[in-house]
Design a protein around this motif. Sequence first.
Motif, PDB file in Angstrom:
ATOM      1  N   UNK A   1      25.754 -12.366  46.519  1.00 40.97           N
ATOM      2  CA  UNK A   1      24.980 -11.386  45.754  1.00 40.97           C
ATOM      3  C   UNK A   1      25.898 -10.333  45.137  1.00 40.97           C
ATOM      4  N   UNK A   2      26.889  -9.881  45.895  1.00 37.14           N
ATOM      5  CA  UNK A   2      27.845  -8.903  45.376  1.00 37.14           C
ATOM      6  C   UNK A   2      28.626  -9.484  44.197  1.00 37.14           C
ATOM      7  N   UNK A   3      29.010 -10.746  44.305  1.00 35.52           N
ATOM      8  CA  UNK A   3      29.754 -11.393  43.231  1.00 35.52           C
ATOM      9  C   UNK A   3      28.880 -11.584  41.991  1.00 35.52           C
ATOM     10  N   UNK A   4      27.618 -11.915  42.197  1.00 37.45           N
ATOM     11  CA  UNK A   4      26.693 -12.067  41.068  1.00 37.45           C
ATOM     12  C   UNK A   4      26.552 -10.736  40.329  1.00 37.45           C
ATOM     13  N   UNK A   5      26.410  -9.650  41.080  1.00 38.60           N
ATOM     14  CA  UNK A   5      26.282  -8.335  40.460  1.00 38.60           C
ATOM     15  C   UNK A   5      27.554  -7.959  39.712  1.00 38.60           C
ATOM     16  N   UNK A   6      28.700  -8.305  40.284  1.00 42.56           N
ATOM     17  CA  UNK A   6      29.962  -7.986  39.620  1.00 42.56           C
ATOM     18  C   UNK A   6      30.055  -8.668  38.260  1.00 42.56           C
ATOM     19  N   UNK A   7      29.556  -9.893  38.166  1.00 44.61           N
ATOM     20  CA  UNK A   7      29.580 -10.604  36.893  1.00 44.61           C
ATOM     21  C   UNK A   7      28.743  -9.878  35.832  1.00 44.61           C
TER      22      UNK A   7
END
Length: 280
Positions: free
Chosen positions: A68-74
Amino acid sequence: MLLLRAAQSRAGVPYGRSPLPLAGLSQVLKLERSRRDSVMFPLQRLARNLAPGAEEAAFNLFQPGLPALQHAEMLFTSRRGHAIDYVSSAVRMEHAPTTARPEVCFIGRSNVGKSSLIRALFSLAPEVEVRVSKTPGHTKKMNFFNVGKYFTLVDMPGYGYRAPKDFVDMVEAYLQERHNLKRTFLLVDAVVGIQSTDLIAVEMLEEFGIPYVMVLTKIDRASKGLLLKNVLGIQKFVKEKTQGCFPQLFLVSSVEFSGVHLLRCFVAHVTGNLPTVEAS
């Protein structure tokens, strides 16, 4: 004040500052575990200093996993086909851009570190230049930024010292008329805690029934003991005196990037751009 640098190189690569060392999760994940946890989940890390038996529920309500954190970073990373753009500025609602995108706004006392935080959030978008003034109250207008086709982030003028003369009319009209507003982020200085001007902002949000969340800024300037004291005091205030405030506080340092990745994730979540999240 936030400004967009629109110039691009001939190769089509956005021109601007380079991302800061801990702006991306890939750098954070290389840190030793204790430091990594402090950057990614500063509130949960602080909870380790609670007295035995203390209530911890408000420390763990939103605790997403790495995907989820990586998705938000994108979402916060500009690239071809996904631009992060300054749209316009407005002092009255009739001048605000019309959009159906979900929207979030950031508001706080002058000198609370609002522009510094937004610069940190946008640090993976080199074409967005965020200028931070040493003079409190530098932002005088509502500044609108589109994050791709997904949502709009609004930088509101600061209240208190050197606030615009028409601040109340501007902000009240925005909060009451902006039907696509999904969450207001109310920034509070972690060192001094809630001030009288912050209480006025809380009363306004509560009166209008606006869902909001409190973000404690400048946590790098507070000792661990002072930070825990202020967090517990504000948690008590939120529990007893508010209805529209999300129970979990968000702690951030724009200098050390603590809490910035988690805050990006929460923005993605409240705007409906996080398909799954482990805790909400």
